[in-house]
Design a protein around this motif. Structure first.
Motif, PDB file in Angstrom:
ATOM      1  N   MET A  44       0.811  -1.182   0.000  1.00  0.00           N
ATOM      2  CA  MET A  44       0.000   0.000   0.000  1.00  0.00           C
ATOM      3  C   MET A  44       0.863   1.258   0.000  1.00  0.00           C
ATOM      4  O   MET A  44       0.545   2.224  -0.679  1.00  0.00           O
ATOM      5  CB  MET A  44      -0.924  -0.018   1.215  1.00  0.00           C
ATOM      6  CG  MET A  44      -1.869   1.139   1.238  1.00  0.00           C
ATOM      7  SD  MET A  44      -3.068   0.971   2.553  1.00  0.00           S
ATOM      8  CE  MET A  44      -3.013   2.601   3.197  1.00  0.00           C
ATOM      9  N   GLY A  45       1.950   1.238   0.739  1.00  0.00           N
ATOM     10  CA  GLY A  45       2.834   2.393   0.792  1.00  0.00           C
ATOM     11  C   GLY A  45       3.444   2.711  -0.558  1.00  0.00           C
ATOM     12  O   GLY A  45       3.555   3.875  -0.948  1.00  0.00           O
ATOM     13  N   TYR A  46       3.816   1.662  -1.293  1.00  0.00           N
ATOM     14  CA  TYR A  46       4.400   1.866  -2.612  1.00  0.00           C
ATOM     15  C   TYR A  46       3.422   2.594  -3.523  1.00  0.00           C
ATOM     16  O   TYR A  46       3.775   3.559  -4.202  1.00  0.00           O
ATOM     17  CB  TYR A  46       4.802   0.530  -3.245  1.00  0.00           C
ATOM     18  CG  TYR A  46       5.183   0.684  -4.694  1.00  0.00           C
ATOM     19  CD1 TYR A  46       6.449   1.135  -5.046  1.00  0.00           C
ATOM     20  CD2 TYR A  46       4.262   0.418  -5.705  1.00  0.00           C
ATOM     21  CE1 TYR A  46       6.791   1.311  -6.377  1.00  0.00           C
ATOM     22  CE2 TYR A  46       4.590   0.593  -7.033  1.00  0.00           C
ATOM     23  CZ  TYR A  46       5.854   1.039  -7.363  1.00  0.00           C
ATOM     24  OH  TYR A  46       6.189   1.225  -8.678  1.00  0.00           O
ATOM     25  N   GLU A  47       2.181   2.141  -3.563  1.00  0.00           N
ATOM     26  CA  GLU A  47       1.191   2.747  -4.453  1.00  0.00           C
ATOM     27  C   GLU A  47       0.853   4.175  -4.027  1.00  0.00           C
ATOM     28  O   GLU A  47       0.681   5.058  -4.874  1.00  0.00           O
ATOM     29  CB  GLU A  47      -0.084   1.909  -4.520  1.00  0.00           C
ATOM     30  CG  GLU A  47      -1.094   2.415  -5.513  1.00  0.00           C
ATOM     31  CD  GLU A  47      -0.584   2.493  -6.951  1.00  0.00           C
ATOM     32  OE1 GLU A  47      -1.124   3.323  -7.711  1.00  0.00           O
ATOM     33  OE2 GLU A  47       0.336   1.741  -7.328  1.00  0.00           O
ATOM     34  N   MET A  48       0.790   4.423  -2.730  1.00  0.00           N
ATOM     35  CA  MET A  48       0.518   5.783  -2.266  1.00  0.00           C
ATOM     36  C   MET A  48       1.652   6.707  -2.690  1.00  0.00           C
ATOM     37  O   MET A  48       1.412   7.817  -3.186  1.00  0.00           O
ATOM     38  CB  MET A  48       0.327   5.829  -0.754  1.00  0.00           C
ATOM     39  CG  MET A  48      -0.006   7.212  -0.246  1.00  0.00           C
ATOM     40  SD  MET A  48      -0.442   7.244   1.481  1.00  0.00           S
ATOM     41  CE  MET A  48      -2.143   6.739   1.347  1.00  0.00           C
ATOM     42  N   ALA A  49       2.879   6.259  -2.519  1.00  0.00           N
ATOM     43  CA  ALA A  49       4.035   7.072  -2.928  1.00  0.00           C
ATOM     44  C   ALA A  49       4.022   7.305  -4.437  1.00  0.00           C
ATOM     45  O   ALA A  49       4.313   8.409  -4.900  1.00  0.00           O
ATOM     46  CB  ALA A  49       5.326   6.385  -2.499  1.00  0.00           C
ATOM     47  N   ARG A  50       3.673   6.290  -5.190  1.00  0.00           N
ATOM     48  CA  ARG A  50       3.623   6.424  -6.651  1.00  0.00           C
ATOM     49  C   ARG A  50       2.584   7.465  -7.050  1.00  0.00           C
ATOM     50  O   ARG A  50       2.841   8.316  -7.901  1.00  0.00           O
ATOM     51  CB  ARG A  50       3.300   5.076  -7.292  1.00  0.00           C
ATOM     52  CG  ARG A  50       3.452   5.053  -8.802  1.00  0.00           C
ATOM     53  CD  ARG A  50       3.221   3.653  -9.353  1.00  0.00           C
ATOM     54  NE  ARG A  50       1.821   3.302  -9.406  1.00  0.00           N
ATOM     55  CZ  ARG A  50       0.991   3.667 -10.403  1.00  0.00           C
ATOM     56  NH1 ARG A  50       1.435   4.382 -11.405  1.00  0.00           N
ATOM     57  NH2 ARG A  50      -0.268   3.302 -10.376  1.00  0.00           N
ATOM     58  N   GLN A  51       1.424   7.412  -6.423  1.00  0.00           N
ATOM     59  CA  GLN A  51       0.367   8.362  -6.751  1.00  0.00           C
ATOM     60  C   GLN A  51       0.719   9.799  -6.336  1.00  0.00           C
ATOM     61  O   GLN A  51       0.313  10.760  -6.984  1.00  0.00           O
ATOM     62  CB  GLN A  51      -0.958   7.955  -6.082  1.00  0.00           C
ATOM     63  CG  GLN A  51      -1.550   6.672  -6.611  1.00  0.00           C
ATOM     64  CD  GLN A  51      -1.951   6.774  -8.070  1.00  0.00           C
ATOM     65  OE1 GLN A  51      -2.475   7.791  -8.518  1.00  0.00           O
ATOM     66  NE2 GLN A  51      -1.705   5.708  -8.823  1.00  0.00           N
ATOM     67  N   LEU A  52       1.472   9.944  -5.263  1.00  0.00           N
ATOM     68  CA  LEU A  52       1.873  11.263  -4.770  1.00  0.00           C
ATOM     69  C   LEU A  52       3.182  11.755  -5.396  1.00  0.00           C
ATOM     70  O   LEU A  52       3.619  12.869  -5.110  1.00  0.00           O
ATOM     71  CB  LEU A  52       2.011  11.238  -3.242  1.00  0.00           C
ATOM     72  CG  LEU A  52       0.717  11.007  -2.468  1.00  0.00           C
ATOM     73  CD1 LEU A  52       1.011  10.802  -0.987  1.00  0.00           C
ATOM     74  CD2 LEU A  52      -0.259  12.157  -2.684  1.00  0.00           C
ATOM     75  N   HIS A  53       3.838  10.885  -6.197  1.00  0.00           N
ATOM     76  CA  HIS A  53       5.110  11.220  -6.851  1.00  0.00           C
ATOM     77  C   HIS A  53       6.188  11.566  -5.828  1.00  0.00           C
ATOM     78  O   HIS A  53       6.896  12.569  -5.948  1.00  0.00           O
ATOM     79  CB  HIS A  53       4.926  12.365  -7.848  1.00  0.00           C
ATOM     80  CG  HIS A  53       3.865  12.100  -8.864  1.00  0.00           C
ATOM     81  ND1 HIS A  53       4.038  11.211  -9.899  1.00  0.00           N
ATOM     82  CD2 HIS A  53       2.604  12.581  -8.982  1.00  0.00           C
ATOM     83  CE1 HIS A  53       2.940  11.162 -10.628  1.00  0.00           C
ATOM     84  NE2 HIS A  53       2.033  11.979 -10.082  1.00  0.00           N
ATOM     85  N   VAL A  54       6.273  10.725  -4.802  1.00  0.00           N
ATOM     86  CA  VAL A  54       7.285  10.893  -3.764  1.00  0.00           C
ATOM     87  C   VAL A  54       7.999   9.556  -3.551  1.00  0.00           C
ATOM     88  O   VAL A  54       7.485   8.506  -3.929  1.00  0.00           O
ATOM     89  CB  VAL A  54       6.669  11.382  -2.430  1.00  0.00           C
ATOM     90  CG1 VAL A  54       6.055  12.766  -2.602  1.00  0.00           C
ATOM     91  CG2 VAL A  54       5.641  10.402  -1.902  1.00  0.00           C
ATOM     92  N   PRO A  55       9.182   9.579  -2.951  1.00  0.00           N
ATOM     93  CA  PRO A  55       9.895   8.321  -2.694  1.00  0.00           C
ATOM     94  C   PRO A  55       9.150   7.433  -1.700  1.00  0.00           C
ATOM     95  O   PRO A  55       8.452   7.932  -0.814  1.00  0.00           O
ATOM     96  CB  PRO A  55      11.232   8.768  -2.096  1.00  0.00           C
ATOM     97  CG  PRO A  55      11.346  10.222  -2.366  1.00  0.00           C
ATOM     98  CD  PRO A  55       9.958  10.745  -2.550  1.00  0.00           C
TER      99      PRO A  55
END
Length: 91
Positions: A1-12
């Motif tokens: 879940m963290g990976y997808e949230m970061a991807r959507q927010l364009h953050v590491p």
């Protein structure tokens, strides 16, 4: 879940794992001092692991802006320090 949230927010995206009973950043991950962080967990039951990660983030000199989870199994929200950390649960 963290990976997808970061991807959507364009953050590491970085993550912590338990090593010898202690929560730690793994695989060469680190946080720059002063970073704003969202701690993401799939299911929060007691909040213990999240609290450990919040402490780890704070010890690195960064700030936890929010905690997000898909499911909170608690009847009441967990209290994360500092008390102004916002918790978002989807279920």
């Amino acid at each position: 879940m963290g990976y997808e949230m970061a991807r959507q927010l364009h953050v590491p995206n970085i993550f912590a794992e338990r090593e010898n009973g202690v929560m730690t950043f793994r695989r060469g991950f680190s946080l720059p001092k002063g970073a704003n962080v969202i701690v993401v967990e799939d299911v929060v039951t007691t909040g213990g692991s999240v609290k450990e990660v919040v402490k780890l983030v704070q010890e690195s000199g960064s700030t936890v802006s929010a905690v997000a989870s898909i499911v909170d199994r608690q009847i009441f929200l967990c209290n994360f320090e500092p008390n102004d950390v916002t918790q978002h649960n989807f279920f």
